[in-house]
Motif scaffolding. Sequence first.
Motif, PDB file in Angstrom:
ATOM      1  N   PRO A  16       0.843  -1.195   0.000  1.00  0.00           N
ATOM      2  CA  PRO A  16       0.000   0.000   0.000  1.00  0.00           C
ATOM      3  C   PRO A  16       0.879   1.246   0.000  1.00  0.00           C
ATOM      4  CG  PRO A  16       0.123  -0.902   2.204  1.00  0.00           C
ATOM      5  CD  PRO A  16       0.847  -1.864   1.305  1.00  0.00           C
ATOM      6  N   PRO A  17       0.330   2.399  -0.381  1.00  0.00           N
ATOM      7  CA  PRO A  17       1.121   3.629  -0.281  1.00  0.00           C
ATOM      8  C   PRO A  17       1.332   3.995   1.193  1.00  0.00           C
ATOM      9  CG  PRO A  17      -1.130   4.113  -0.975  1.00  0.00           C
ATOM     10  CD  PRO A  17      -0.993   2.627  -0.932  1.00  0.00           C
ATOM     11  N   PHE A  18       2.457   4.606   1.477  1.00  0.00           N
ATOM     12  CA  PHE A  18       2.806   4.955   2.850  1.00  0.00           C
ATOM     13  C   PHE A  18       2.994   6.454   3.008  1.00  0.00           C
ATOM     14  CE2 PHE A  18       3.711   0.515   3.102  1.00  0.00           C
ATOM     15  CZ  PHE A  18       3.563   0.184   4.438  1.00  0.00           C
ATOM     16  N   ILE A  19       2.647   6.959   4.183  1.00  0.00           N
ATOM     17  CA  ILE A  19       2.971   8.322   4.574  1.00  0.00           C
ATOM     18  C   ILE A  19       4.397   8.335   5.118  1.00  0.00           C
ATOM     19  CG2 ILE A  19       2.430  10.174   6.198  1.00  0.00           C
ATOM     20  CD1 ILE A  19      -0.527   9.262   5.960  1.00  0.00           C
ATOM     21  N   VAL A  20       4.686   7.416   6.027  1.00  0.00           N
ATOM     22  CA  VAL A  20       6.048   7.182   6.527  1.00  0.00           C
ATOM     23  C   VAL A  20       6.303   5.689   6.378  1.00  0.00           C
ATOM     24  CG1 VAL A  20       7.607   7.301   8.507  1.00  0.00           C
ATOM     25  CG2 VAL A  20       5.840   9.036   8.229  1.00  0.00           C
ATOM     26  N   PHE A  21       7.191   5.339   5.473  1.00  0.00           N
ATOM     27  CA  PHE A  21       7.468   3.927   5.229  1.00  0.00           C
ATOM     28  C   PHE A  21       8.489   3.421   6.240  1.00  0.00           C
ATOM     29  CE2 PHE A  21       9.751   0.413   3.365  1.00  0.00           C
ATOM     30  CZ  PHE A  21       8.702  -0.379   2.929  1.00  0.00           C
ATOM     31  N   PRO A  22       8.283   2.300   6.860  1.00  0.00           N
ATOM     32  CA  PRO A  22       7.183   1.354   6.841  1.00  0.00           C
ATOM     33  C   PRO A  22       6.250   1.510   8.042  1.00  0.00           C
ATOM     34  CG  PRO A  22       9.050   0.288   7.843  1.00  0.00           C
ATOM     35  CD  PRO A  22       9.459   1.726   7.562  1.00  0.00           C
ATOM     36  N   PHE A  45       6.161  14.592  18.835  1.00  0.00           N
ATOM     37  CA  PHE A  45       6.568  15.903  18.346  1.00  0.00           C
ATOM     38  C   PHE A  45       7.554  15.754  17.189  1.00  0.00           C
ATOM     39  CE2 PHE A  45       4.689  17.623  22.167  1.00  0.00           C
ATOM     40  CZ  PHE A  45       4.302  18.894  21.783  1.00  0.00           C
ATOM     41  N   ASN A  46       8.490  14.825  17.330  1.00  0.00           N
ATOM     42  CA  ASN A  46       9.439  14.579  16.248  1.00  0.00           C
ATOM     43  C   ASN A  46       8.739  14.085  14.990  1.00  0.00           C
ATOM     44  OD1 ASN A  46      12.474  14.842  16.833  1.00  0.00           O
ATOM     45  ND2 ASN A  46      11.613  14.056  18.736  1.00  0.00           N
ATOM     46  N   LEU A  47       7.800  13.169  15.151  1.00  0.00           N
ATOM     47  CA  LEU A  47       7.063  12.661  13.999  1.00  0.00           C
ATOM     48  C   LEU A  47       6.259  13.771  13.330  1.00  0.00           C
ATOM     49  CD1 LEU A  47       6.060  10.441  12.132  1.00  0.00           C
ATOM     50  CD2 LEU A  47       4.330   9.872  13.848  1.00  0.00           C
ATOM     51  N   LEU A  48       5.551  14.571  14.125  1.00  0.00           N
ATOM     52  CA  LEU A  48       4.752  15.663  13.550  1.00  0.00           C
ATOM     53  C   LEU A  48       5.628  16.672  12.821  1.00  0.00           C
ATOM     54  CD1 LEU A  48       2.197  16.307  16.425  1.00  0.00           C
ATOM     55  CD2 LEU A  48       1.804  15.129  14.264  1.00  0.00           C
ATOM     56  N   TYR A  49       6.751  17.021  13.405  1.00  0.00           N
ATOM     57  CA  TYR A  49       7.664  17.965  12.771  1.00  0.00           C
ATOM     58  C   TYR A  49       8.176  17.411  11.441  1.00  0.00           C
ATOM     59  CZ  TYR A  49      11.581  21.045  11.933  1.00  0.00           C
ATOM     60  OH  TYR A  49      12.451  21.924  11.347  1.00  0.00           O
ATOM     61  N   ASP A  50       8.598  16.160  11.458  1.00  0.00           N
ATOM     62  CA  ASP A  50       9.133  15.561  10.239  1.00  0.00           C
ATOM     63  C   ASP A  50       8.054  15.403   9.171  1.00  0.00           C
ATOM     64  OD1 ASP A  50      11.618  15.493  11.396  1.00  0.00           O
ATOM     65  OD2 ASP A  50      11.447  13.410  12.058  1.00  0.00           O
ATOM     66  N   LEU A  51       6.823  15.112   9.581  1.00  0.00           N
ATOM     67  CA  LEU A  51       5.726  15.060   8.612  1.00  0.00           C
ATOM     68  C   LEU A  51       5.469  16.430   7.995  1.00  0.00           C
ATOM     69  CD1 LEU A  51       3.134  12.725  10.336  1.00  0.00           C
ATOM     70  CD2 LEU A  51       4.311  12.311   8.180  1.00  0.00           C
ATOM     71  N   PHE A  59      14.870   5.996  12.221  1.00  0.00           N
ATOM     72  CA  PHE A  59      15.691   5.004  11.543  1.00  0.00           C
ATOM     73  C   PHE A  59      15.656   5.089  10.017  1.00  0.00           C
ATOM     74  CE2 PHE A  59      13.670   3.495  15.401  1.00  0.00           C
ATOM     75  CZ  PHE A  59      14.778   3.291  16.201  1.00  0.00           C
ATOM     76  N   ASN A  60      15.901   6.264   9.488  1.00  0.00           N
ATOM     77  CA  ASN A  60      15.857   6.473   8.040  1.00  0.00           C
ATOM     78  C   ASN A  60      14.480   6.199   7.443  1.00  0.00           C
ATOM     79  OD1 ASN A  60      18.596   7.153   7.940  1.00  0.00           O
ATOM     80  ND2 ASN A  60      19.162   4.997   7.853  1.00  0.00           N
ATOM     81  N   TRP A  61      13.440   6.310   8.251  1.00  0.00           N
ATOM     82  CA  TRP A  61      12.088   6.165   7.719  1.00  0.00           C
ATOM     83  C   TRP A  61      11.739   7.463   7.025  1.00  0.00           C
ATOM     84  CZ3 TRP A  61       9.740   3.898  12.808  1.00  0.00           C
ATOM     85  CH2 TRP A  61      10.176   2.576  12.955  1.00  0.00           C
ATOM     86  N   ARG A  62      11.479   7.411   5.776  1.00  0.00           N
ATOM     87  CA  ARG A  62      11.281   8.590   4.955  1.00  0.00           C
ATOM     88  C   ARG A  62       9.808   8.963   4.879  1.00  0.00           C
ATOM     89  NH1 ARG A  62      13.857  12.863   3.501  1.00  0.00           N
ATOM     90  NH2 ARG A  62      15.689  11.705   2.956  1.00  0.00           N
ATOM     91  N   CYS A  63       9.506  10.227   5.173  1.00  0.00           N
ATOM     92  CA  CYS A  63       8.181  10.778   4.920  1.00  0.00           C
ATOM     93  C   CYS A  63       8.075  10.990   3.414  1.00  0.00           C
ATOM     94  CB  CYS A  63       7.977  12.099   5.652  1.00  0.00           C
ATOM     95  SG  CYS A  63       8.096  11.941   7.440  1.00  0.00           S
TER      96      CYS A  63
END
Length: 85
Positions: A16-22, A45-51, A59-63
């Motif tokens: 499926p398409p991902f917002i943050v893989f995986p 907070f880190n996740l929201l900022y990176d999104l 861990f190199n999870w790319r938005c």
Amino acid sequence: MSVTLRTLLEEPVHSPPFIVFPLLPVGGKLFLYAPKKHFKSMLMFNLLYDLAEGEEFLFNWRCTRSYRVLLVGQEIGRYMCRSRF
């Protein structure tokens, strides 16, 4: 619908398409649980900022791109929220 393990492992499956893989698929939900004082807020907070910035998360999870995010905070107030960002 039930399938055997062999069928599950052998048939082609499309990701499926991902917002943050995986971590977070499009349309998926993310729940975070940990005991008190285990940095749940800082992680979110880190996740929201990176999104919002379309940056790499942990861990190199790319938005996949930048997103508009909504933070609903009930506990820390505007000052602490800003200082954490």
